[in-house]
Design a protein around this motif. Structure first.
Motif, PDB file in Angstrom:
ATOM      1  N   VAL A 248       0.807  -1.178  -0.012  1.00  0.00           N
ATOM      2  CA  VAL A 248      -0.117   0.044   0.142  1.00  0.00           C
ATOM      3  C   VAL A 248       0.909   1.041   0.065  1.00  0.00           C
ATOM      4  O   VAL A 248       1.775   1.272   0.723  1.00  0.00           O
ATOM      5  N   ARG A 249       0.412   2.321  -0.408  1.00  0.00           N
ATOM      6  CA  ARG A 249       1.224   3.338  -0.692  1.00  0.00           C
ATOM      7  C   ARG A 249       0.431   4.643  -0.746  1.00  0.00           C
ATOM      8  O   ARG A 249      -0.825   4.568  -0.892  1.00  0.00           O
ATOM      9  N   GLY A 250       1.035   5.636  -0.077  1.00  0.00           N
ATOM     10  CA  GLY A 250       0.265   6.896   0.132  1.00  0.00           C
ATOM     11  C   GLY A 250       1.156   7.753   1.329  1.00  0.00           C
ATOM     12  O   GLY A 250       2.117   7.337   1.857  1.00  0.00           O
ATOM     13  N   TRP A 251       0.404   8.574   1.856  1.00  0.00           N
ATOM     14  CA  TRP A 251       1.047   9.707   3.012  1.00  0.00           C
ATOM     15  C   TRP A 251       0.927   8.935   4.153  1.00  0.00           C
ATOM     16  O   TRP A 251      -0.072   8.713   4.803  1.00  0.00           O
ATOM     17  N   LEU A 252       2.141   8.726   4.828  1.00  0.00           N
ATOM     18  CA  LEU A 252       2.338   8.214   6.084  1.00  0.00           C
ATOM     19  C   LEU A 252       2.162   9.085   7.169  1.00  0.00           C
ATOM     20  O   LEU A 252       3.169   9.968   7.136  1.00  0.00           O
ATOM     21  N   ASP A 253       1.267   9.079   8.043  1.00  0.00           N
ATOM     22  CA  ASP A 253       0.834   9.664   9.207  1.00  0.00           C
ATOM     23  C   ASP A 253       1.046   9.104  10.339  1.00  0.00           C
ATOM     24  O   ASP A 253       1.471   7.973  10.365  1.00  0.00           O
ATOM     25  N   SER A 254       0.599   9.745  11.393  1.00  0.00           N
ATOM     26  CA  SER A 254       0.652   9.146  12.731  1.00  0.00           C
ATOM     27  C   SER A 254      -0.922   9.274  13.186  1.00  0.00           C
ATOM     28  O   SER A 254      -1.225  10.437  13.573  1.00  0.00           O
ATOM     29  N   TYR A 255      -1.409   8.095  13.505  1.00  0.00           N
ATOM     30  CA  TYR A 255      -2.697   8.139  14.146  1.00  0.00           C
ATOM     31  C   TYR A 255      -2.879   6.723  14.850  1.00  0.00           C
ATOM     32  O   TYR A 255      -3.213   5.945  14.164  1.00  0.00           O
ATOM     33  N   ASN A 256      -2.854   6.991  16.136  1.00  0.00           N
ATOM     34  CA  ASN A 256      -2.900   5.387  16.866  1.00  0.00           C
ATOM     35  C   ASN A 256      -1.624   4.564  16.255  1.00  0.00           C
ATOM     36  O   ASN A 256      -2.155   3.360  15.608  1.00  0.00           O
TER      37      ASN A 256
END
Length: 274
Positions: A248-256
């Motif tokens: 999977v590819r996309g903008w890696l962020d932080s949420y839990n």
């Protein structure tokens, strides 16, 4: 006499190479399917601006290669790979006659936010698909968008070839594929994560794909409520993806924990056959 004549003919053929039929395809021709696009426009390239954009001789439009991501290319600096990619693109298309392929829908996927015309490109002289060439050389990664998802499967195949051959970007550790375990240490940026979906859930109409048992800390992918119809239209039900190995590819962020939100089906690859 018949034997002597045949021997004479054999000598003649061995002395002079057999010419290929004009109809025969050269080894460099790509059998690429552009049927998802409108009829192409044929133009001559004036100049390559950077590894992803170029101008043409016909008018002042600026064109961008659709579906590609090229890390290390900025307005004030460039990595060695970006420099090599620009040089390679220049050698391939500057001064050449090319075909420009755009989406069939006029108001979707033809322009980006900077007003650049998004295109897939093929050389007229031998049919070489430029996106595929840059991906096979490891000079770019695939980055489709919701409005420009075309050719995803073919681009993923080309990217995988470049990665398997350890070319370009794939020689550098910083561009290596992430795992659910290493994603938490990666920078907030466009990233590619490969792993197995442990379980799925739906909360307030948002689908979550969990790559670990602890959804509060492990890597997670989500599909927003408003985007579920696009997946269903492609015959996908993410809630049935338990146990699937994916990329999977996309903008890696932080949420839990590390987190990527995907808004179109082409942002995910299924890897059962790899």
């Amino acid at each position: 006499m018949r034997i002597i004549f045949l021997l004479f003919i054999s000598v003649i053929y061995s002395a002079f190479p057999v010419l290929a039929s004009p109809e025969a395809e050269s080894p460099g021709i790509e059998s690429t399917d552009f049927s998802s696009f409108k009829q192409p426009e044929t133009v001559f390239v004036r100049q390559v601006i950077n590894p992803l954009t170029f101008t043409i001789k016909k008018d002042d439009r600026i064109f961008r290669l659709a579906g590609l991501d090229l890390p290390g290319q900025t307005s004030y600096d460039a990595t060695d790979n970006a420099i090599k990619a620009k040089e390679h693109l220049s050698k391939l298309i500057e001064g050449e006659k090319i075909r420009l392929y755009q989406t069939k829908t006029p108001d979707k996927g033809r322009l980006n936010g900077m007003g650049h015309h998004l295109v897939h490109v093929a050389l007229v002289k031998d049919g070489l698909w430029i996106q595929g060439e840059l991906l096979k050389q490891g000079m770019a990664r695939v980055r489709t968008t919701e409005s420009s998802p075309e050719m995803a499967e073919q681009m993923y195949e080309a990217e995988q070839q470049g990665r398997a051959d350890h070319k370009g970007l794939w020689q550098e550790a910083r561009y290596a594929l992430l795992t659910p375990e290493t994603a938490s240490d990666a920078a907030k940026a466009f990233q590619i994560v490969e792993g197995t979906i442990v379980n799925t859930a739906i909360i307030k109409n948002r689908i979550y794909l969990n790559f670990g048992q602890n959804w509060k800390t492990d890597f997670t992918v989500s599909v927003p409520p408003g985007k579920r119809k696009a997946f269903a239209k492609n015959g996908y039900n993410p809630l049935e993806w338990n146990g699937k190995k994916v990329r999977v590819r996309g903008w890696l962020d932080s949420y839990n924990g590390p987190y990527i939100e995907i808004d179109h089906p082409e942002a995910i690859e299924f890897l059962e056959n790899e």
